[in-house]
Every structure is written in structure tokens, then in C-alpha cells.
Design an enzyme around this catalytic site. Sequence first.
Site, short mmCIF file in Angstrom:
data_model
loop_
_atom_site.label_atom_id
_atom_site.label_comp_id
_atom_site.label_asym_id
_atom_site.label_seq_id
_atom_site.Cartn_x
_atom_site.Cartn_y
_atom_site.Cartn_z
N GLY A 80 0.84 -1.21 0.00
CA GLY A 80 0.00 0.00 0.00
C GLY A 80 0.86 1.24 0.00
N GLY B 222 -0.04 5.47 -0.24
CA GLY B 222 -0.84 6.65 -0.57
C GLY B 222 -2.32 6.53 -0.26
N CYS C 162 -3.27 10.25 4.83
CA CYS C 162 -2.07 10.27 3.98
C CYS C 162 -2.21 11.28 2.84
CB CYS C 162 -1.91 8.86 3.42
SG CYS C 162 -0.67 8.74 2.16
N ASP D 281 -2.44 -2.53 3.51
CA ASP D 281 -2.23 -1.43 4.46
C ASP D 281 -2.58 -0.06 3.86
OD1 ASP D 281 -1.31 0.22 6.50
OD2 ASP D 281 0.78 0.08 5.84
N GLY D 282 -3.50 0.65 4.52
CA GLY D 282 -3.79 2.03 4.15
C GLY D 282 -5.09 2.18 3.39
N GLY D 283 -6.08 2.79 4.05
CA GLY D 283 -7.34 3.06 3.37
C GLY D 283 -8.37 1.95 3.54
N TYR E 54 -6.37 11.68 15.71
CA TYR E 54 -5.69 10.68 14.87
C TYR E 54 -4.79 11.44 13.90
CZ TYR E 54 -5.10 6.92 11.40
OH TYR E 54 -4.58 5.98 10.54
N GLY F 258 3.57 10.84 9.18
CA GLY F 258 4.26 11.87 8.40
C GLY F 258 3.73 13.26 8.70
N ARG G 74 9.57 7.03 10.43
CA ARG G 74 9.96 6.65 9.07
C ARG G 74 10.04 7.87 8.16
NH1 ARG G 74 4.62 3.36 7.00
NH2 ARG G 74 3.49 5.05 6.09
N GLU H 243 3.85 14.43 4.99
CA GLU H 243 3.15 13.46 4.12
C GLU H 243 1.86 12.98 4.79
OE1 GLU H 243 5.17 10.34 1.94
OE2 GLU H 243 7.06 11.42 2.17
P1 IMP Z 1 -5.70 4.05 7.58
O1 IMP Z 1 -6.03 2.71 8.13
O2 IMP Z 1 -6.44 4.35 6.31
O3 IMP Z 1 -5.89 5.14 8.59
O4 IMP Z 1 -4.17 4.01 7.15
C1 IMP Z 1 -3.13 3.67 8.04
C2 IMP Z 1 -1.85 3.51 7.26
O5 IMP Z 1 -1.45 4.75 6.67
C3 IMP Z 1 -0.64 3.13 8.10
O6 IMP Z 1 -0.58 1.77 8.39
C4 IMP Z 1 0.52 3.59 7.23
O7 IMP Z 1 0.86 2.65 6.25
C5 IMP Z 1 -0.04 4.80 6.54
N1 IMP Z 1 0.42 6.07 7.14
C6 IMP Z 1 0.59 6.36 8.45
N2 IMP Z 1 0.95 7.65 8.61
C7 IMP Z 1 1.02 8.18 7.38
C8 IMP Z 1 1.35 9.48 6.89
O8 IMP Z 1 1.58 10.44 7.62
N3 IMP Z 1 1.34 9.61 5.54
C9 IMP Z 1 1.05 8.58 4.69
N4 IMP Z 1 0.70 7.37 5.10
C10 IMP Z 1 0.69 7.17 6.44
#
Ligand code: IMP
Length: 498
Positions: free
Chosen positions: A306, A308, A313, A352-354, A399, A403, A414, A422
Site C-alpha cells: 500500500g 498513498g 495520507c 495497508d492504508g485506506g 488521529y 508523516g 519513518r 506526508e
Molecule cells: P488508515 O487505516 O487508512 O488510517 O491508514 C493507516 C496507514 O497509513 C498506516 O498503516 C501507514 O501505512 C499509513 N500512514 C501512516 N501515517 C502516514 C502518513 O503520515 N502519511 C502517509 N501514510 C501514512
Amino acid sequence: MEQRVTFEPSRSLMEFRLLPRLTTVDSTVDRICLDIPLVWAREGQRDIRLKIPLVAAAMQSVSGPAMGIELAKLGGVAFIYCSQAIDVQAEMIAKIKSHKAGFVKPLTVSPTTTVHQIEAIKQDKGFSTFPVVSEEKVFLGLITQRDYDAQAHGRLPVTDRMVPRDRLDVAVNVTDLKEAHARLVESHQSVLPIVDEADRLLFLVFRKDAQDQVSHPNEVVDDKKRLVAVAAINTHDYQERVPALVASEVDAVAVDSSDGHSVYQQETLQWIQANYPDLPVIGGNVITEDGFDFLVGAGAQAVKVGMGGGSICITQEQKGTGRGLATALMKVCEARDHYFQKTKRYIPIVADGGVTTSKDVVVALALGADYVMMGRYFARMEESPTEKVQINNHIMKPYWGEGAARARQWSGSRYYHAAFVEGVEGFVEYAGKLRDNLDEMLAKIKAAMSSCGCKTIQDLHERAQLELVTPYAIREGKVHDVFQPGSETVGNLGTWNR
Ligand code: IMP
């Protein structure tokens, strides 16, 4: 020449729906098994298995020790964030590893503490049961809020109001929760003190906790029955961080990077393999077949996919890099399957992500992911490390992205070297206790699998049929053209019937 531009669109999880298949007696909801490996285990390594396909993101606003403990009890794991000092992260891991389900290491008071002081501690910490111990830690008695009146007894020492040891049922060196629970069932107490042979206090077991704990069939534990703890690491300070985490008995580490297809991650993975061959390591994030092959070649034993898509993010907007998670999963899972055919090594893939709702989870799994990492979902829970706030009559929890400015200033982050942000900061609606929410999420995942005639996640990988849906089909699948008083859901006031 290598193709530089593709016109094949990048797809999101939201664009797919599963088609049902025959549900058999074998795939009814009560028979579904969500068990999945955390990593491909090397020879000599223990096979760590998750009981549910959900893990909490390595983020400051998501995964501290409370989340690590509760999620491991319920079948998943939280990746403890690395955007913090090494010793503090190592302490968090130690806290998870030393957690004895149901056995509480209590705050003790001395015999000279006054009732007034007890009241102050109670207000501050929220506990109302205090064991009284001597300087040598010998257990003398127990005082709870039922034993005193703050006004009438404020000046008295606790020894005047406590229930002394000789009037209590006290267990010696009991380590089995079932045994402690059985003792509590027979006693009239709501709490059982556990002492050693020299009468020094070890733990308290609360009746309520014991009842909860005895029914935790999904716990993810190591071979000594301790909860499994996973830590994120970065590619800057791993040579100091990994030894400290190993000293805290971490079970696995995950290299936390928004772009894992880099020589820095390769060096990190290779260094771990050379110096800590017993330590399982997860690599990521990647979104291409090349990225997968590269990380696995460097020693990754599971791969996170994942870029972006995270709810906080802004990587795609800032850098123009990224890929819809569905496409990223399809491509990487294809590479994983090729790798498996060649080597017979099955590398779990983490979406991972979204990933926001149960339907996203199911689609991600059906596309080939073995488990799913979520930030936003877990940030809303009681067990995330943030404090609740009230905004416009809503209870919220903050939350923020790793980044975002407040997280990336940490050298372990990271994003530490990035010259721009980011991620953003925001709020998510408070959802209550993790276990109450998880029950519903898992019920929905199982119901979807059952509809697809799949008993296991592996079945889902092999048999799920997915279909791309149009925005019209998505709209049709939501509530539409009815008025629901008080609801702000888009689609309630559809335009079709105008
Ligand atoms: P969510 O479940 O959609 O809230 O996404 C969480 C994921 O976003 C994390 O596991 C990371 O891979 C990613 N992530 C975390 N912090 C950042 C950021 O500041 N910028 C971009 N991606 C992020």
C-alpha cells in the site's frame, strides 16, 4: 524498451464487490476459521499465527501497549510504533510480554498511608482497590472504597480500615487463571490476592477480569503462553533499536517505510538476518511485483502492501507516487503466488492504508491479502493511546499520520528525513471498547465468507469471485431515496425519484 506509461487504471477496494457462491454446511458462519500466519517462518522459527486477519498500524495515535495487549488477546496484534525513543518502545514491548492475562500488578500502599491519601490516588488513577504491604512487600491487607468513608476516616492510617490478611482468602503462588477463578468462585471476595511463599504480594486477580480472561480462545501467545508483541523499526537506527527490542523479547519486527523498495530497507533486512536469524521480519511497503521480489530477496518474511491510500495520507498529492490498493494487492499477490510456485515458501501479504470498513477488509482478503493493517479503525477505540475530546457534541479521538508534523519530528519516525509533511492531523469518532467493535467486524467478515462458500482465508484466495462495480451500482447498493430523520448519510436524499 520498458513500458513507462500504463493506461490500465489503478483500482481501489471500494470498486469491487464479491459474488456469492454456494454456501455449504462446511462454510456456515460458525465453522469459519480466520487463522492466518503472521510471517513465513524460517527453519527453527516458531510459526506465529494470527486468529483474526486484522492488525493495528504502527502509529503514535494507534498502537501503544494497551492496544498491543487487548488486540493480542482478541486474536490480532498491534505493531508498536517506532517514532519514539528506543528505550520507551522497548518498555512497551516488555509491558506486553510481561502481561499476565487477568493477573494485575497492583499499586500498593504502605501501612502509614492515610485514607485521605488513598482518596487522592483514587481520584488521580481511577483505581479503588489497594493492597497494603510492609517495607519488605509482605502482604498485610486490602482496602477498597467500601471500607471507609472519606470524610469520617480521612485522617486514619489504612491499617485501621483495611480488611487484614487473616480475614481474606489469599492464594500462594497460583499462576493458572482457571485455578484463580475457581478460588474466586468459592470465596465471597471480588478480588484474590496472590502471594509467594514468603507472603510477599505478587498479583491481584479480579473476579470480573478472571471471568473475561477465561473466555479468550483467540489469544495470540508465544510458547510460554505470553502475548505476542510486534514492533515497527526504521531504516535509520535499527542497529540500536533491534537489540533493545530483542532484549524485551519482541516476537517479530516490521520495517516501517512508506516506500520499502529501497537499498536502505534491503540493508536493514539483511542486517537483521545476519545478526538476529531467529527474529521474524516483515518488510514494506511496496506496490509492485518488483518491490515484492526485492524485499523477499532481501529476507522479508511477510510483505506490507500500500502506498498513498491511508486516511491521513497525502503522499499521492505531495509526491504523485502511489497506487490504488486493489491494484497494488492484485499485482503483488501475483508475484507472491509465483514465488510460492518456485520456492514453496508462502509469504503473507498485508493490505495497508485506506481499509475502512468490513467490506474493504473482505475485498482485500479476496484479492489475496492474508491480513489487513488499519490505523483509523483502531484509533477510534478506547485502547488507542490518545485522550477523548468533545467536538460539536461528538466524542472524538485525535488521529494523525506518522508523516504529520507532530510525529515525524521523532528521530525514529519513518518520515524523519523528509523535507515536507506526508500526513495530516484530524479526529475520528470515538467507538468504545475494541472487543465490542471487533465482534461486529468479525461477524461481517465471516458472513461474507459464508456467502462466498469459503471456510478459510485460503479458500477465499482460491475461490472468491469479484466484480468491478460502477458508481451507479455502488449508489444502488447504499440507502437511497428514503428520508431518515437525523441521518447525514449521503444518498439518503437521492435524486432518482425527483
Ligand atoms: P488508515 O487505516 O487508512 O488510517 O491508514 C493507516 C496507514 O497509513 C498506516 O498503516 C501507514 O501505512 C499509513 N500512514 C501512516 N501515517 C502516514 C502518513 O503520515 N502519511 C502517509 N501514510 C501514512
